[in-house]
Design an enzyme around this catalytic site. Structure first.
Site, PDB file in Angstrom:
ATOM      1  CE  LYS A   1      44.169  33.263  23.311  1.00 38.45           C
ATOM      2  NZ  LYS A   1      45.308  33.253  22.379  1.00 38.45           N
TER       3      LYS A   1
ATOM      4  CG  ASP B   1      49.032  33.456  23.025  1.00 42.71           C
ATOM      5  OD1 ASP B   1      49.143  32.230  23.205  1.00 42.71           O
ATOM      6  OD2 ASP B   1      47.926  34.049  23.025  1.00 42.71           O
TER       7      ASP B   1
END
Ligand code: ATR
Length: 284
Positions: A74, A111
């Protein structure tokens, strides 16, 4: 160099990670696409650690329409993008890459929004005005802080086994409207919270951070960012202390996927039936 351009066939999406075998993302995105009758392919791809940037570039060169990125890539996804959303920049990590019209990549991080949507819409929890405690100060926590702060909790405290990491995070978010308190686990002894979020990876080893007692207020909600087929160690800890509500991160997983789908396709899928379907599949 010699990769063929994909100009026909389904719109191609994928998730890149390592490991990736147990990813639920292909099933989730398959269910979303079916809701719209969309011709879409979505693959889970195990990418060698050294080849991430090269594989991302190749995917988009071949006409890929959007990419999800998971552990451990990420941060690298965010770093290689040409532009980034504010929430991705704050997280210094991206789980969603979107091709820009003129070439290049835009990074986003869905997220935190996924977590907030699961809490507010699916669980019916109120976040505004709640005294909020976050356990952990790693990548998972960094990813949720900005959307969490945007919900205007009464206070936000981040505690971590290594107190300095929590303090470092608080410093990085010092420009937020609410200042984050930070410390080690002991620093919250004698404090009460209305919302406790577990963002440590301790549960993956079946462990629970060593926290003081008395942290849960009367109507305290407890949320684990991860999910397992059985209640996690954190969920058991919360239930044993009579938490008002306890849940895992399965809904967050589906909500972050829905936000990616929306960013790529400007279509908002229904998440409830997909969460229910996954829950049923996971029930032992
Ligand atoms: P992730 O991307 O999952 O957040 P990470 O960046 O490695 O992974 O962070 C893991 C987090 O879980 C950290 O907050 C870590 O605490 P430290 O910073 O002190 O290492 C926390 N963690 C992992 N195992 C733990 C355990 N057994 N008890 C308490 N905290 C733990």
């Amino acid at each position: 160099m010699n990769e063929p351009a994909v100009s026909h066939g389904p719109a191609a999406y994928a998730v890149f990670g390592n490991p990736i075998k147990h990813s639920k993302s292909p099933a989730i995105h398959g269910a979303f696409a079916a809701q719209f009758g969309a011709d879409v392919s979505y693959r889970a791809v195990a990418v060698p650690l050294e080849a991430f940037e090269e594989k991302v570039a190749a995917f988009f060169r071949r006409g890929g329409s959007g990419l999800n990125v998971t552990v451990p890539f990420k941060e690298r996804a965010w770093a290689m993008a040409d532009s980034a959303s504010d929430r991705a920049s704050k997280a210094r990590a991206a789980n969603c890459l979107i091709p820009l019209e003129g070439g290049g990549l835009h990074a986003d991080n869905t997220d935190g929004l996924g977590m907030v949507r699961d809490m507010v819409i699916n669980q019916g929890w109120q976040l505004a005005g709640r005294r909020t405690l976050v356990l952990g100060a790693g990548g998972a926590v960094r990813g949720i802080l900005q959307p969490l702060l945007a919900e205007r909790p009464a206070s936000l405290t981040v505690v971590n086994r290594t107190a300095e990491r929590a303090q470092q995070l608080a410093t990085e978010f010092a420009d937020a409207p609410l200042s984050i308190s930070a410390g080690g686990f002991d620093s919250v002894a004698g404090c009460e919270f209305d919302l406790i979020i577990n963002g440590t990876s301790a549960g993956l080893a079946g462990e629970m951070p060593d926290l003081p007692e008395g942290l849960l207020s009367e109507r305290c909600c407890c949320y684990d960012l991860v999910y397992q087929s059985e209640p996690t160690a954190f969920m058991r800890w919360a239930a044993a202390r009579a938490a008002w509500a306890v849940t895992d991160g399965l809904g967050m997983l589906v909500e972050q996927a829905a936000e990616s789908f929306y960013l790529w396709r400007q279509q908002r899928p229904s998440t409830a039936p997909v969460i229910q379907q996954l829950r049923e599949l996971m029930t032992p």
